[in-house]
Enzyme design. Structure first.
Site, PDB file in Angstrom:
ATOM      1  N   THR A  47      -1.263   9.373  -7.593  1.00  0.00           N
ATOM      2  CA  THR A  47      -1.584  10.758  -7.965  1.00  0.00           C
ATOM      3  C   THR A  47      -0.879  11.161  -9.263  1.00  0.00           C
ATOM      4  O   THR A  47      -1.522  11.625 -10.211  1.00  0.00           O
ATOM      5  CB  THR A  47      -1.168  11.724  -6.840  1.00  0.00           C
ATOM      6  N   GLY A  88       2.324   6.408  -5.855  1.00  0.00           N
ATOM      7  CA  GLY A  88       2.512   6.884  -7.217  1.00  0.00           C
ATOM      8  C   GLY A  88       1.199   7.141  -7.946  1.00  0.00           C
ATOM      9  O   GLY A  88       1.191   7.605  -9.080  1.00  0.00           O
ATOM     10  N   ASP A  96       2.084  17.000   5.917  1.00  0.00           N
ATOM     11  CA  ASP A  96       1.163  17.066   7.055  1.00  0.00           C
ATOM     12  C   ASP A  96       0.708  15.706   7.554  1.00  0.00           C
ATOM     13  O   ASP A  96       0.742  14.706   6.824  1.00  0.00           O
ATOM     14  CB  ASP A  96      -0.084  17.841   6.650  1.00  0.00           C
ATOM     15  N   LYS A 151       9.015   6.668  -1.402  1.00  0.00           N
ATOM     16  CA  LYS A 151       9.079   5.444  -0.595  1.00  0.00           C
ATOM     17  C   LYS A 151       9.052   4.263  -1.558  1.00  0.00           C
ATOM     18  O   LYS A 151       7.969   3.822  -1.952  1.00  0.00           O
ATOM     19  CB  LYS A 151       7.865   5.359   0.328  1.00  0.00           C
ATOM     20  N   ASP A 178       6.133  16.877  -3.176  1.00  0.00           N
ATOM     21  CA  ASP A 178       6.750  16.646  -1.860  1.00  0.00           C
ATOM     22  C   ASP A 178       7.133  15.183  -1.681  1.00  0.00           C
ATOM     23  O   ASP A 178       8.233  14.867  -1.252  1.00  0.00           O
ATOM     24  CB  ASP A 178       5.820  17.103  -0.723  1.00  0.00           C
ATOM     25  N   ILE A 179       6.190  14.292  -2.037  1.00  0.00           N
ATOM     26  CA  ILE A 179       6.466  12.874  -1.823  1.00  0.00           C
ATOM     27  C   ILE A 179       5.684  12.030  -2.820  1.00  0.00           C
ATOM     28  O   ILE A 179       4.523  12.328  -3.117  1.00  0.00           O
ATOM     29  CB  ILE A 179       6.138  12.466  -0.363  1.00  0.00           C
ATOM     30  N   ILE A 180       6.338  11.023  -3.358  1.00  0.00           N
ATOM     31  CA  ILE A 180       5.651  10.037  -4.193  1.00  0.00           C
ATOM     32  C   ILE A 180       5.584   8.765  -3.366  1.00  0.00           C
ATOM     33  O   ILE A 180       6.612   8.197  -2.992  1.00  0.00           O
ATOM     34  CB  ILE A 180       6.373   9.824  -5.539  1.00  0.00           C
ATOM     35  N   ASP A 181       4.354   8.377  -3.034  1.00  0.00           N
ATOM     36  CA  ASP A 181       4.108   7.250  -2.130  1.00  0.00           C
ATOM     37  C   ASP A 181       3.703   6.038  -2.975  1.00  0.00           C
ATOM     38  O   ASP A 181       4.548   5.321  -3.484  1.00  0.00           O
ATOM     39  CB  ASP A 181       3.031   7.700  -1.132  1.00  0.00           C
TER      40      ASP A 181
HETATM   41  P1  IMP Z   1       0.483   8.850  -3.873  1.00  0.00           P
HETATM   42  O1  IMP Z   1      -0.614   9.202  -4.810  1.00  0.00           O
HETATM   43  O2  IMP Z   1       0.192   7.581  -3.108  1.00  0.00           O
HETATM   44  O3  IMP Z   1       1.849   8.842  -4.486  1.00  0.00           O
HETATM   45  O4  IMP Z   1       0.429   9.915  -2.717  1.00  0.00           O
HETATM   46  C1  IMP Z   1       1.048  11.090  -2.788  1.00  0.00           C
HETATM   47  C2  IMP Z   1       0.498  12.055  -1.749  1.00  0.00           C
HETATM   48  O5  IMP Z   1       0.143  11.399  -0.499  1.00  0.00           O
HETATM   49  C3  IMP Z   1       1.576  13.030  -1.380  1.00  0.00           C
HETATM   50  O6  IMP Z   1       1.581  14.128  -2.263  1.00  0.00           O
HETATM   51  C4  IMP Z   1       1.228  13.391   0.037  1.00  0.00           C
HETATM   52  O7  IMP Z   1       0.313  14.461   0.048  1.00  0.00           O
HETATM   53  C5  IMP Z   1       0.577  12.161   0.615  1.00  0.00           C
HETATM   54  N1  IMP Z   1       1.536  11.362   1.420  1.00  0.00           N
HETATM   55  C6  IMP Z   1       2.045  10.141   1.105  1.00  0.00           C
HETATM   56  N2  IMP Z   1       2.881   9.693   2.058  1.00  0.00           N
HETATM   57  C7  IMP Z   1       2.926  10.677   2.997  1.00  0.00           C
HETATM   58  C8  IMP Z   1       3.649  10.818   4.268  1.00  0.00           C
HETATM   59  O8  IMP Z   1       4.430   9.964   4.725  1.00  0.00           O
HETATM   60  N3  IMP Z   1       3.419  11.975   4.954  1.00  0.00           N
HETATM   61  C9  IMP Z   1       2.588  12.956   4.503  1.00  0.00           C
HETATM   62  N4  IMP Z   1       1.905  12.859   3.343  1.00  0.00           N
HETATM   63  C10 IMP Z   1       2.068  11.733   2.600  1.00  0.00           C
HETATM   64 MG    MG Z   2       1.100  16.175  -1.969  1.00  0.00          MG
END
Ligand code: IMP
Ligand code: MG
Length: 179
Positions: A110, A108, A162, A134, A103-106
Site C-alpha cells: 500500500t 508494504g 479489524d 511485521k 496502523d500497520i505496514i504488512d
Molecule cells: P500492506 O499493503 O500489505 O502493507 O497492508 C497494509 C494494510 O493491511 C494495513 O493498513 C491493514 O489495513 C491491513 N493489515 C495488514 N496486516 C493486518 C493485521 O494483522 N490486522 C489487521 N489489518 C492488517
Molecule cells: Mg490500514
C-alpha cells in the site's frame, strides 16, 4: 486480559493499553522535538489508524494540523502499474512537513504505491510513522521513519485494526490464537 472472539476467530492478548500509551508517548516526544517550528501536517490513513492518530495527536504539543484520508487502489496504465490515491485529501502538501500515520505496514504494498504519489506533491519533508510492522511479511521497500512495535507475522486486531470489519473497538491489541 482473557482470550477474546471476533467473528469466528479467537485472539489472545498481545499489546496492552498501557504498553500502547507508553510507546505512543515516546513517539510523540520524538515528533515534538523533530518538528518544532515546522507546523507539520499529520496525514492519518483511514480506517485503521483512527485510534492511534487520536491518541498520538493528543500528545503533540507543537502547532500542527491533522487530516484523514482513505486510500483507493486502481489499475493504472502498464507503465504506472497499480496506482493508489488518497480520497478526501483536501490539503495542499506543497512545502509542508508531512507526518504520515499508518496502523500497520504488512507487505508494504500500500505505502510502496502511495508514497510516490505523495512525493509528487513536493512536501518539504515526509516522516512515515507506523504503529506496527511485521518485518517477516515485508515484500516491498517502504520508507519507515518511526515504528511503534515490530511484531511477528501473525494477524492482529484491536485498537483500530479489524478482522473483516470487526474488532476495531477493542482497546488493546490481540493476536490470532494458535488454537
Ligand atoms: P500492506 O499493503 O500489505 O502493507 O497492508 C497494509 C494494510 O493491511 C494495513 O493498513 C491493514 O489495513 C491491513 N493489515 C495488514 N496486516 C493486518 C493485521 O494483522 N490486522 C489487521 N489489518 C492488517
Ligand atoms: Mg490500514
Amino acid at each position: 486480559m482473557e482470550k477474546i472472539q471476533v467473528l469466528d476467530k479467537h485472539f489472545v492478548p498481545f499489546i496492552t493499553q498501557e504498553q500502547l500509551e507508553q510507546r505512543i508517548s515516546e513517539l510523540a516526544f520524538q515528533l515534538n522535538e523533530r518538528l518544532k517550528d515546522k507546523k507539520p501536517l499529520f496525514l492519518a490513513i483511514l480506517n485503521g489508524s483512527f485510534m492511534f492518530a487520536a491518541d498520538l495527536f493528543k500528545k503533540i504539543e507543537i502547532d500542527a494540523e491533522i487530516t484523514f484520508v482513505k486510500l483507493a487502489s486502481y489499475q493504472g496504465t502498464s507503465s504506472t502499474g497499480n496506482v493508489v490515491t488518497a480520497i478526501g485529501l483536501d490539503k495542499n502538501l506543497n512545502g509542508r512537513h508531512i507526518v504520515l500515520l499508518e496502523d500497520i505496514i504488512d507487505s508494504g504494498k500500500t505505502l510502496h504505491e502511495f508514497l510516490p504519489h505523495l512525493q509528487s506533491q513536493n512536501p518539504a519533508s515526509l516522516t512515515v510513522v507506523t504503529l506496527l510492522t511485521k518485518p517477516e511479511a515485508l515484500r516491498y521497500p517502504v520508507q519507515m521513519d518511526m515504528i511503534g512495535f515490530e511484531i511477528d507475522n501473525k494477524f492482529v486486531v484491536g485498537y483500530g485494526l479489524d478482522y473483516d470489519g470487526f474488532g476495531r473497538n477493542i482497546p488493546g491489541i490481540f493476536q490470532l490464537a494458535d488454537e
